[in-house]
Design a protein around this motif. Structure first.
Motif, PDB file in Angstrom:
ATOM      1  N   ARG A 108     -49.320  -1.473  26.483  1.00 43.22           N
ATOM      2  CA  ARG A 108     -49.012  -0.180  25.845  1.00 43.22           C
ATOM      3  C   ARG A 108     -48.887  -0.359  24.338  1.00 43.22           C
ATOM      4  O   ARG A 108     -47.857  -0.823  23.841  1.00 43.22           O
ATOM      5  CB  ARG A 108     -47.709   0.399  26.395  1.00 43.22           C
ATOM      6  CG  ARG A 108     -47.821   0.810  27.838  1.00 43.22           C
ATOM      7  CD  ARG A 108     -46.620   1.616  28.282  1.00 43.22           C
ATOM      8  NE  ARG A 108     -46.820   2.067  29.644  1.00 43.22           N
ATOM      9  CZ  ARG A 108     -45.960   2.809  30.327  1.00 43.22           C
ATOM     10  NH1 ARG A 108     -44.819   3.181  29.761  1.00 43.22           N
ATOM     11  NH2 ARG A 108     -46.233   3.186  31.549  1.00 43.22           N
TER      12      ARG A 108
ATOM     13  N   ASP B 144     -45.997   1.409  22.468  1.00 47.01           N
ATOM     14  CA  ASP B 144     -44.628   0.883  22.456  1.00 47.01           C
ATOM     15  C   ASP B 144     -44.432  -0.206  21.410  1.00 47.01           C
ATOM     16  O   ASP B 144     -43.370  -0.819  21.334  1.00 47.01           O
ATOM     17  CB  ASP B 144     -44.248   0.345  23.840  1.00 47.01           C
ATOM     18  CG  ASP B 144     -43.936   1.466  24.817  1.00 47.01           C
ATOM     19  OD1 ASP B 144     -43.897   2.636  24.377  1.00 47.01           O
ATOM     20  OD2 ASP B 144     -43.747   1.194  26.017  1.00 47.01           O
TER      21      ASP B 144
ATOM     22  N   HIS C  79     -38.477  -3.436  25.575  1.00 47.81           N
ATOM     23  CA  HIS C  79     -39.823  -2.850  25.453  1.00 47.81           C
ATOM     24  C   HIS C  79     -40.811  -3.923  25.010  1.00 47.81           C
ATOM     25  O   HIS C  79     -40.608  -4.583  24.002  1.00 47.81           O
ATOM     26  CB  HIS C  79     -39.856  -1.697  24.454  1.00 47.81           C
ATOM     27  CG  HIS C  79     -39.369  -0.412  25.037  1.00 47.81           C
ATOM     28  ND1 HIS C  79     -38.062  -0.025  24.954  1.00 47.81           N
ATOM     29  CD2 HIS C  79     -40.023   0.560  25.711  1.00 47.81           C
ATOM     30  CE1 HIS C  79     -37.921   1.149  25.563  1.00 47.81           C
ATOM     31  NE2 HIS C  79     -39.096   1.532  26.029  1.00 47.81           N
ATOM     32  N   LEU C  80     -41.883  -4.022  25.775  1.00 47.32           N
ATOM     33  CA  LEU C  80     -42.918  -5.012  25.483  1.00 47.32           C
ATOM     34  C   LEU C  80     -44.242  -4.285  25.305  1.00 47.32           C
ATOM     35  O   LEU C  80     -44.389  -3.154  25.770  1.00 47.32           O
ATOM     36  CB  LEU C  80     -43.041  -5.963  26.679  1.00 47.32           C
ATOM     37  CG  LEU C  80     -41.771  -6.732  27.037  1.00 47.32           C
ATOM     38  CD1 LEU C  80     -41.762  -7.131  28.496  1.00 47.32           C
ATOM     39  CD2 LEU C  80     -41.671  -7.962  26.153  1.00 47.32           C
TER      40      LEU C  80
ATOM     41  N   GLU D 223     -33.377   1.831  32.573  1.00 43.54           N
ATOM     42  CA  GLU D 223     -34.382   2.412  33.457  1.00 43.54           C
ATOM     43  C   GLU D 223     -35.264   1.297  34.012  1.00 43.54           C
ATOM     44  O   GLU D 223     -35.863   0.547  33.255  1.00 43.54           O
ATOM     45  CB  GLU D 223     -35.264   3.413  32.701  1.00 43.54           C
ATOM     46  CG  GLU D 223     -36.326   4.002  33.615  1.00 43.54           C
ATOM     47  CD  GLU D 223     -37.423   4.773  32.887  1.00 43.54           C
ATOM     48  OE1 GLU D 223     -37.134   5.411  31.862  1.00 43.54           O
ATOM     49  OE2 GLU D 223     -38.574   4.722  33.365  1.00 43.54           O
ATOM     50  N   VAL D 224     -35.298   1.189  35.339  1.00 43.69           N
ATOM     51  CA  VAL D 224     -36.175   0.168  35.907  1.00 43.69           C
ATOM     52  C   VAL D 224     -37.360   0.755  36.665  1.00 43.69           C
ATOM     53  O   VAL D 224     -38.452   0.212  36.640  1.00 43.69           O
ATOM     54  CB  VAL D 224     -35.424  -0.827  36.827  1.00 43.69           C
ATOM     55  CG1 VAL D 224     -34.497  -1.704  36.031  1.00 43.69           C
ATOM     56  CG2 VAL D 224     -34.708  -0.134  37.958  1.00 43.69           C
TER      57      VAL D 224
ATOM     58  N   ASN E 112     -39.678   4.184  38.040  1.00 46.18           N
ATOM     59  CA  ASN E 112     -40.020   5.597  37.917  1.00 46.18           C
ATOM     60  C   ASN E 112     -40.923   5.995  39.085  1.00 46.18           C
ATOM     61  O   ASN E 112     -41.953   5.379  39.314  1.00 46.18           O
ATOM     62  CB  ASN E 112     -40.752   5.794  36.580  1.00 46.18           C
ATOM     63  CG  ASN E 112     -40.846   7.250  36.201  1.00 46.18           C
ATOM     64  OD1 ASN E 112     -40.420   8.130  36.960  1.00 46.18           O
ATOM     65  ND2 ASN E 112     -41.408   7.519  35.050  1.00 46.18           N
TER      66      ASN E 112
ATOM     67  N   GLY F 171     -40.938  -2.035  36.035  1.00 45.35           N
ATOM     68  CA  GLY F 171     -41.268  -3.154  35.159  1.00 45.35           C
ATOM     69  C   GLY F 171     -40.703  -4.460  35.704  1.00 45.35           C
ATOM     70  O   GLY F 171     -39.494  -4.577  35.916  1.00 45.35           O
TER      71      GLY F 171
ATOM     72  N   ARG G 256     -38.095  -6.042  33.365  1.00 46.48           N
ATOM     73  CA  ARG G 256     -36.772  -5.398  33.390  1.00 46.48           C
ATOM     74  C   ARG G 256     -36.030  -5.734  34.674  1.00 46.48           C
ATOM     75  O   ARG G 256     -34.813  -5.923  34.673  1.00 46.48           O
ATOM     76  CB  ARG G 256     -36.921  -3.886  33.258  1.00 46.48           C
ATOM     77  CG  ARG G 256     -37.399  -3.498  31.881  1.00 46.48           C
ATOM     78  CD  ARG G 256     -37.179  -2.030  31.628  1.00 46.48           C
ATOM     79  NE  ARG G 256     -37.897  -1.627  30.428  1.00 46.48           N
ATOM     80  CZ  ARG G 256     -38.012  -0.389  30.026  1.00 46.48           C
ATOM     81  NH1 ARG G 256     -37.470   0.594  30.719  1.00 46.48           N
ATOM     82  NH2 ARG G 256     -38.682  -0.116  28.918  1.00 46.48           N
TER      83      ARG G 256
END
Ligand code: ATP
Ligand code: MG
Length: 597
Positions: free
Chosen positions: A78, A81, A90-91, A208-209, A211, A237, A240
């Motif tokens: 991404r 990000d 964030h990676l 947040e892990v 969704n 993720g 995460r």
């Protein structure tokens, strides 16, 4: 190195991958390998950004899916990000664990799940399994978990169905279930014909892990209409999850990154000191005498180097090479930024190649680093001496010294100098013009091939109009476009027709298109309201119909379509049209692949 030691048994990331796949395999999912970071057969995007990307067609055409239930571990990149890299979680490159379901139909499902354990499923199963995986399989305490659901916004109703399921499955009290709006818990590409729907998010200790996206709408004329075919798309993720399971405070301390971090410590002679672990001592300067600002900058540098090098290795492994445009340009910027950050913590020699075992990856990284290091000192000196940063200066720093704009901005800021947003924007225009860097780097590319302005794709767009008109002439006016995908090489066109086309029909279609090309017909564009366009007999296609006015492209009396363009001016520019394949796309839908020679 761990900040909070809570778990006695530390689960490694490869164990997590294995557990995830096995959990869903046991529940009837087919295991599919990760797609490449550079999507195949989809030039509308630069990179794979989520697990669902290789499957996005299956939400509309579930019959094409290899199975109604799929589980994957998808490598993602991404670029959006990139500015967040440096925080805890964030990676740019990460792995997404995902389970998917396609072709769920509300009416029949109650019986279907009972009778068919491999069939499509929806909210009930997805939410139940997510909670079960976290609390039973991974034994995360339910006390640490919370959820979010879509509480409704504008004219889209609240997802009370999910709310009910969450309550039943988790037993959570109201304060552990957050209701949020479109920005957080509604997923949509925002384009005509694309699937969309509310999401449920799972958090562990506020992070947040996972969704879960429930595709239950489809966008028609800018409105969300309930879709007959529904589907599930989830993403968690891995990095995460590893943070949570290994009791660390940032992804860089997990087993996935620890070897890279210790290598950077070795190369720089500095330590990766996490300020947040020592918040109670977090004064201006620690006992080591290093000022807080410097310490924080170093932590950020460690994180950026680690992330960017890992991403660069993944990209090179998937066939990308450093270049001046598209994927290669992103790769180049990642490598160069890592090198600059390396300098900041005292690494002055080539080092990028040290993190990979592959000879090919090592060679590519080393060549790029050597090239960049030749000019780096002169480039940095110019930045230091500069007081005004015009777009021209930013552009020249890249053109002449290879310093990417974001690196200049960051370095200038570190020296206490401001660069206006206008200069930054204008410099990227200059770059774009100069390097033919298509607008692809911006998110717009996700929205379909129409953003791609290359000559070849423009010709194929016009050919697609001729093809549709010829198909209607040969097969009848009921024929409509059901999808299309255009790359530089070929066009792919889907349309409704109940059976395989005969060789005669295909030759006839080809013949008509080539006659229209030979006739050198003008392609005329008019703008009008949707109403007028329909009245004038124009056919509609899948494109963004923003605003009141639409563009209608006409080719003689032969073809008349609402379309965003672009198109050639004259059919004579197309060359020779040739159908290379005709096949089934899904029930009642045929697919033609064609080229221009
Ligand atoms: P966030 O709000 O934290 O940026 P997101 O809403 O962008 O997350 P999704 O697009 O829903 O995340 O992606 C699904 C999951 O993938 C997330 O729950 C998270 O675990 C993981 N993920 C997303 N972006 C990143 C990233 N940049 N680095 C690491 N993991 C990520
Ligand atoms: Mg995000």
């Amino acid at each position: 190195m761990s900040c909070i030691l809570e778990t006695l048994y530390i689960m490694t990331s490869s164990e997590l991958q294995k557990k995830f796949t096995e959990f869903f395999e046991k529940r009837g999912h087919k295991v599919i390998p990760s797609a490449s970071l550079v999507p195949e057969n989809d030039r509308s995007v630069l990179f794979t950004t989520a697990g669902m990307q290789q499957f996005k067609r299956y939400y509309l055409f579930p019959d094409e899916a290899p199975a109604p239930r799929i589980v994957t571990i998808q490598r993602c990149l991404r670029t959006g990000d990139i500015d967040e890299v440096g925080d805890e979680n964030h990676l740019t490159f990460f792995e997404m664990l995902g389970n998917f379901s396609f072709g769920y139909q509300a009416r029949s499902n109650a019986d279907e799940t009972r009778t068919n354990a491999d069939g499509p499923y929806f909210k009930k199963e997805a939410i139940k399994w997510a909670f079960e995986f976290l609390t039973k399989e991974l034994e995360i305490s339910a006390n640490k978990i919370s959820c979010a659901y879509f509480k409704g916004e504008d004219d889209i109703p609240a997802d009370n169905e999910s709310l009910g399921i969450i309550k039943k499955v988790t037993g959570f009290s109201d304060e552990k279930i957050k209701g949020s709006g479109k920005d957080e818990t509604f997923w949509s590409l925002g384009t005509e014909g694309s699937p969309s729907g509310p999401t449920v998010e799972f958090y562990v200790d506020e992070l947040e892990v996972w969704n879960l996206v429930f595709n239950e709408y489809v966008m028609r004329d800018g409105k969300y209409i309930e879709s007959e075919l529904k589907g599930v798309d989830t993403g968690m993720g891995l990095e995460r999850l590893a943070v949570v399971m290994q009791g660390e405070s940032d992804v860089y301390q997990t087993d996935l990154f620890a070897p890279i971090i210790s290598k950077i410590e070795e190369l720089s002679g500095k330590k990766y000191n996490i300020a947040s672990c020592h918040s109670e001592f977090d004064s201006e300067s620690l006992s080591d005498g290093i000022p807080k600002q410097v310490r924080d900058d170093n932590i950020r540098a460690f994180r950026i180097i680690t992330d960017h090098i890992r991403a660069a290795i993944a990209l090179i492994s998937d066939g990308v090479i450093p270049a001046n445009k598209d994927q290669g340009y992103i790769l180049r910027r990642l490598i160069r930024r890592a090198i600059i950050k390396g300098k900041q913590i005292g690494i002055e020699k080539n080092f990028c190649a040290e993190f990979s075992d592959s000879d090919k990856v090592k060679r590519d990284l080393d060549a790029e680093e050597t090239k960049f290091r030749k000019n780096i000192e002169s480039g940095l000196k110019i930045i230091e001496s500069q007081t005004e940063f015009s777009s021209k200066v930013l552009f020249d720093l890249y053109q002449t010294y290879g310093i990417p704009v974001e690196v200049t901005v960051e370095e200038a800021n570190r020296l206490g100098r401001d660069i206006s947003n206008r200069a930054i924007e204008q410099s990227s225009n200059l770059m774009r013009e100069h390097q033919e860097l298509s607008r692809s780097a911006s998110a717009g590319k996700f929205k379909g091939g129409l953003a791609d302005n290359k000559v070849e794709t423009t010709r194929l767009h016009t050919a697609a109009h001729l093809l549709l008109a010829a198909l209607r002439q040969v097969l009848g006016p009921q024929v409509q476009q059901k999808g299309s995908n255009i790359t530089e090489e070929r066009l792919r066109f889907d349309f409704n027709h109940p059976e395989k086309l005969t060789q005669e029909q295909l030759s006839e279609v080809e013949k008509i298109v080539n006659e229209k090309i030979k006739a050198n017909l003008l392609v005329v564009m008019e703008e009008m309201s949707v109403e007028e366009a329909k009245k004038s007999g124009a056919t509609g296609v899948f494109d963004d119909r923003y605003g009141e006015k639409v563009k209608v492209y006409s080719i003689d009396n032969f073809s008349r379509e609402i379309c965003g363009g672009p198109h050639v001016k004259n059919t004579g520019e197309l060359g020779h049209f040739k159908i290379i394949k005709e096949e089934s796309s899904s029930a009642g839908i045929r697919r033609i692949k064609a080229i221009l020679e």
